[in-house]
Design an enzyme around this catalytic site. Structure first.
Site, PDB file in Angstrom:
ATOM      1  N   LEU A 215      83.691  51.560  11.534  1.00 53.10           N
ATOM      2  CA  LEU A 215      83.637  52.040  12.914  1.00 53.10           C
ATOM      3  C   LEU A 215      83.206  53.495  12.943  1.00 53.10           C
ATOM      4  O   LEU A 215      83.580  54.283  12.083  1.00 53.10           O
ATOM      5  CB  LEU A 215      85.021  51.939  13.563  1.00 53.10           C
ATOM      6  CG  LEU A 215      85.562  50.542  13.862  1.00 53.10           C
ATOM      7  CD1 LEU A 215      87.023  50.635  14.261  1.00 53.10           C
ATOM      8  CD2 LEU A 215      84.743  49.871  14.953  1.00 53.10           C
TER       9      LEU A 215
ATOM     10  N   LYS B 155      94.711  51.629  16.040  1.00 58.43           N
ATOM     11  CA  LYS B 155      94.003  51.580  14.757  1.00 58.43           C
ATOM     12  C   LYS B 155      95.062  51.635  13.659  1.00 58.43           C
ATOM     13  O   LYS B 155      95.692  52.673  13.430  1.00 58.43           O
ATOM     14  CB  LYS B 155      93.028  52.745  14.645  1.00 58.43           C
ATOM     15  CG  LYS B 155      92.154  52.668  13.410  1.00 58.43           C
ATOM     16  CD  LYS B 155      91.005  53.650  13.517  1.00 58.43           C
ATOM     17  CE  LYS B 155      89.999  53.479  12.403  1.00 58.43           C
ATOM     18  NZ  LYS B 155      90.552  53.748  11.084  1.00 58.43           N
TER      19      LYS B 155
ATOM     20  N   CYS C 205     106.438  71.054 -23.537  1.00 63.09           N
ATOM     21  CA  CYS C 205     107.435  70.946 -22.473  1.00 63.09           C
ATOM     22  C   CYS C 205     107.984  72.330 -22.126  1.00 63.09           C
ATOM     23  O   CYS C 205     108.447  73.046 -23.015  1.00 63.09           O
ATOM     24  CB  CYS C 205     108.569  70.029 -22.915  1.00 63.09           C
ATOM     25  SG  CYS C 205     109.893  69.946 -21.713  1.00 63.09           S
TER      26      CYS C 205
HETATM   27  S1  IVH Z   1      87.564  46.570  14.311  1.00 62.56           S
HETATM   28  C1  IVH Z   1      83.176  45.761  13.579  1.00 62.56           C
HETATM   29  N1  IVH Z   1      90.103  46.983  15.004  1.00 62.56           N
HETATM   30  O1  IVH Z   1      89.510  50.652  10.791  1.00 62.56           O
HETATM   31  C2  IVH Z   1      84.635  45.942  13.849  1.00 62.56           C
HETATM   32  N2  IVH Z   1      89.341  47.903  12.947  1.00 62.56           N
HETATM   33  O2  IVH Z   1      87.517  52.752  10.421  1.00 62.56           O
HETATM   34  C3  IVH Z   1      85.324  46.718  12.786  1.00 62.56           C
HETATM   35  N3  IVH Z   1      91.071  49.079  11.670  1.00 62.56           N
HETATM   36  O3  IVH Z   1      87.425  48.887   8.589  1.00 62.56           O
HETATM   37  C4  IVH Z   1      86.779  46.751  12.763  1.00 62.56           C
HETATM   38  N4  IVH Z   1      92.713  48.753  13.099  1.00 62.56           N
HETATM   39  O4  IVH Z   1      89.970  48.495   8.436  1.00 62.56           O
HETATM   40  C5  IVH Z   1      89.135  47.207  14.085  1.00 62.56           C
HETATM   41  N5  IVH Z   1      92.286  47.248  15.730  1.00 62.56           N
HETATM   42  C6  IVH Z   1      91.348  47.450  14.807  1.00 62.56           C
HETATM   43  C7  IVH Z   1      91.602  48.180  13.618  1.00 62.56           C
HETATM   44  C8  IVH Z   1      90.568  48.378  12.712  1.00 62.56           C
HETATM   45  C9  IVH Z   1      92.374  49.292  11.938  1.00 62.56           C
HETATM   46  C10 IVH Z   1      90.377  49.584  10.456  1.00 62.56           C
HETATM   47  C11 IVH Z   1      89.506  48.562   9.756  1.00 62.56           C
HETATM   48  C12 IVH Z   1      88.117  49.173   9.762  1.00 62.56           C
HETATM   49  C13 IVH Z   1      88.422  50.628   9.893  1.00 62.56           C
HETATM   50  C14 IVH Z   1      87.250  51.401  10.442  1.00 62.56           C
END
Ligand code: IVH
Length: 726
Positions: free
Chosen positions: A91, A124, A457
């Site tokens: 993202l 997230k 040590c």
């Molecule tokens: S959507 C194409 N939703 O954040 C869509 N990602 O920085 C990609 N992540 O690799 C992912 N919570 O590991 C999505 N609610 C959420 C998320 C999430 C954590 C992580 C995931 C991704 C990373 C990107």
């Protein structure tokens, strides 16, 4: 040829296996996904054992979705790399609402005709993305994200995650379903792991994400199972299902076509032409919101803190609200993911090389601050591990003053190239240990010298050692005063022998005065001896001697933990003590026998075995035994719910799966009485095959009869209705 009877028996067994799988799956779903358990542990364990036994007798009916298949027994030697059917994108990050507004402007220029739209805001989760593949509804593969195109195949480990269904709640299931989401460790579990690692003298994980990654890459699934990973699902791709309405069909085709274009090597099974096979028994989602609801309905845990937002202001409110509320959550989050809700719109926007254009991560500022390294010191731990520490000019961070940060080990020191006088960025989040994130070399004072790890040590001068392949440098002098002090402190600590009053200050003095050379010496201390120590008064001396005497009643698992064997923290100590009720039994066990204990890996087993082979440790055990310390388990006592209190049972005949004693134990654990003969006082008769005169008598007296299944049901219900009203 099998006789008709045998066939019936076979048929019954197969039927029972199916029934047990369904019961156990439901119980597990209620426990791990809904967080609303209804089946008592004892009943679950019993049914699980019944299933194990039936499967052992009929291995041809073991299916990969059976609850018994969650934890593989055979450790992997390495993980295979796998190409993802559909790449996993990352993202784009926004660091404030202005970045977010700019992003919104950008996508809106691409689709200027779009007047109204909505976003799904999700938290997230700070974990590791996983891709799960279900073929005909059965979990067949779990993989890490890797570089997004190829990841590592960690199916064995993924199966241990209880909130991931082994079978989708979808009938009939589409041929291929891909679910993505975040594997993570709850903060409690994370802290517990670090406590254990600290106690076991291992390097700590800096944050839950690293701990999750480390756990997912464990080769032994039994160890993974113990770590209690969790999972929130957020994406679903359904392949091989025909949409019920033309709009969804178009969305889906477009999506798959796009994925085809993006996958460098398209997987035949997801080619759009195969996407016309069957009409699914559910409407295909058109929006992210519907996708999340679908995920939830087919058995996944979906984060409940999601929200539909119709404007920038609503996103802003959500982001601001969670900037503080997230600190109360039992898991780590590092931002908010904002996704355009409509799949139609998502398809119009598509992807850049790295990111979807229809989603963005709106991050929360990290709890980081610059400060100056005043000194670099090293600390010698209980296992002799030598840890470098940066002594910092105190700085306010995440609500506390930070004046020290761990540098973990020699490799990390070299990697950072940290020097005295350097300006560094330190990070601390919540309860996570402060660490040095990076050095700002442009601010380095002239002439600052690189830090060299000591070769000897700092406490006893013995040459330090570092095993090949190990990150830790150690002092291996068993009588190093630093190690002795830490071992004594550990022995006296709250989770071990809990000797009140035996703290760091006294230990240091006792060691310096030559009163303590070993943990066993604690039990020889007398009031007279203690009175020779500076500033020790009569009352304190007496209290301490009493506390030491009191510690002899501490149970065996605490004693085992107190011994400070490498890799044996309090949880492992409990696990081992359950299986080896005496020190003698544990000392006599082979590494293989120790490793056979559920949740104990090879490394732990070897470490325990080696510990008991050291003559000094054997002497220690003998002296502790002579002093009266508990080196054996007392008779188990388990205060449990007593839903059957006051009820009297009689068991007659052979029960289908429970042995007589097992049934008796279950009843007694629930507070019921088991009598040997039927009388007017009997409440229930549990009836098995070939029941004799007791059944006749029960019938004559009109006493209620129960089958084994009904007994289990009763135990189950009793304990559910036994839950007190809120
Ligand atoms: S959507 C194409 N939703 O954040 C869509 N990602 O920085 C990609 N992540 O690799 C992912 N919570 O590991 C999505 N609610 C959420 C998320 C999430 C954590 C992580 C995931 C991704 C990373 C990107």
């Amino acid at each position: 040829m099998a006789s008709t009877d045998e066939l019936t028996a076979q048929h019954q067994a197969q039927h029972r296996i199916e029934e047990l799988k369904t019961l156990l799956q439901k119980a597990s779903y209620e426990y791990y996904v809904l967080d609303a358990p209804t089946m008592p542990d004892a009943v679950y364990d019993q049914l699980y054992r019944e299933l194990q036994e039936l499967e052992a007798a009929h291995p041809q009916w073991i299916t990969p979705d059976s609850p018994t298949q969650r934890v593989g027994e055979k450790p992997a030697t390495r993980f295979a790399s796998v190409r993802h059917n559909i790449p996993l994108y990352s993202l784009e990050n926004a660091f404030d609402l202005q970045d977010f507004a700019n992003w919104q402007e950008r996508w809106r220029r691409v689709v200027p005709q779009m007047e109204t739209f909505d976003y799904v805001c999700e938290l997230k989760i700070d974990g590791n993305a996983l891709a799960l593949t279900y073929e005909n509804g059965i979990l067949v593969r779990g993989a890490t994200r890797g570089d997004g195109i190829t990841g590592e195949e960690i199916t064995q480990n993924v199966r241990t995650i209880r909130s991931i269904p082994l079978r989708l709640n979808l009938d009939p299931a589409p041929p291929l379903v891909e679910v993505r989401g975040e594997a993570f460790l709850g903060l409690d579990v994370f802290r517990q792991i670090n406590r254990e690692r600290e106690q076991a003298g291992e390097a700590l994980f800096a944050n839950p994400r690293n701990a999750t990654a480390g756990t997912l890459r464990q080769l032994d699934a039994r160890v993974v199972a113990k770590r209690q990973l969790d999972f929130f699902a957020y994406t679903i791709h359904i392949v091989g299902a025909k949409a019920q309405d033309s709009e969804a069909a178009e969305d889906q085709d477009a999506q798959i076509e796009q994925l085809q274009l993006l996958a460098t090597s398209p997987t035949p099974s997801i080619s759009p032409t195969s996407v016309t096979s069957s009409t699914p028994p559910f409407p295909l989602p058109h929006t992210q919101w519907e996708a999340l609801e679908l995920l939830q309905s087919i058995g996944f845990k979906v984060n409940p803190n999601r929200q539909l937002c119709r404007s920038l202001t609503e996103v802003e409110d959500y982001y601001n609200r969670w900037s503080t509320e997230r600190l109360e959550l039992p898991y780590m989050t590092d931002g908010v993911v904002v996704k355009l809700n409509s799949f139609g719109l998502q398809n119009q926007l598509g992807f850049t090389q790295k990111f979807p254009r229809w989603a963005i991560a709106l991050k929360y500022p990290a709890e980081e601050a610059p400060t100056i390294v005043e000194r670099i010191s090293v600390n010698v731990g209980r296992t002799g591990a030598v840890t470098p520490l940066a002594e910092l000019r105190p700085v306010q961070l995440a609500g506390t003053t930070v004046s020290r940060a761990t540098l973990h080990n020699a490799d990390r020191v070299a990697e950072l190239d940290i020097r005295i006088g350097d300006t560094v960025i330190v990070r601390k989040a919540g309860e996570i240990i402060p660490e040095v994130l990076r050095v700002l070399p442009e601010l380095r004072p002239a002439g600052a010298q690189p830090f060299q790890m000591p070769t000897h040590c700092p406490e006893c001068g013995t040459q330090l050692e570092r095993e090949v392949g190990e990150a830790v440098t150690r002092c291996i002098n068993a009588s190093c005063p630093a190690i002795l002090r830490r071992s004594l402190l550990h022995w006296a600590s709250r989770d071990a022998l809990d000797i009140r009053g035996l703290g760091e200050r006294w230990i240091e003095q006792f060691v310096d005065q030559g009163l303590l050379h070993s943990v066993a010496d604690i039990y020889d201390l007398t009031v007279e001896q203690l009175l020779t120590v500076e500033r020790m008064g009569q009352k304190s001396a007496q209290n301490l001697v009493e506390a030491i005497a009191q510690s002899k009643t501490q149970p065996w698992p605490r004693v085992l933990y107190g011994l400070g064997i490498r890799h044996v923290g309090s949880v492992n100590a409990q696990t081992l003590a359950d299986q080896f009720p005496t020190a003698e039994a544990l000392a006599a066990a082979t590494p293989a026998e120790i490793e056979a204990v559920y949740g104990i890996g090879a490394e732990i087993a070897q470490s325990v075995h080696d510990w008991f082979r050291v003559p000094a440790n054997q002497t220690l055990i003998e002296r502790l035994q002579a002093a009266g310390v508990q080196l054996a388990a007392a008779t188990p006592h388990r205060p449990a719910a007593q839903p059957l209190a006051g009820k009297t049972f009689v068991i007659t005949g052979t029960l289908p799966s429970l042995k007589r004693d097992e049934a008796k134990n279950l009843i007694q654990e629930a507070g019921g009485k088991v009598a040997s003969s039927v009388s007017a006082k009997t409440d229930y008769v549990v009836v098995g095959a070939e029941a004799g005169s007791k059944l006749a008598k029960a019938e004559a007296l009109g006493i209620s009869q129960l089958s084994e299944a009904q007994l289990l049901e009763l135990l189950h219900q009793a304990s559910v209705s036994d839950t007190p009203d809120p």
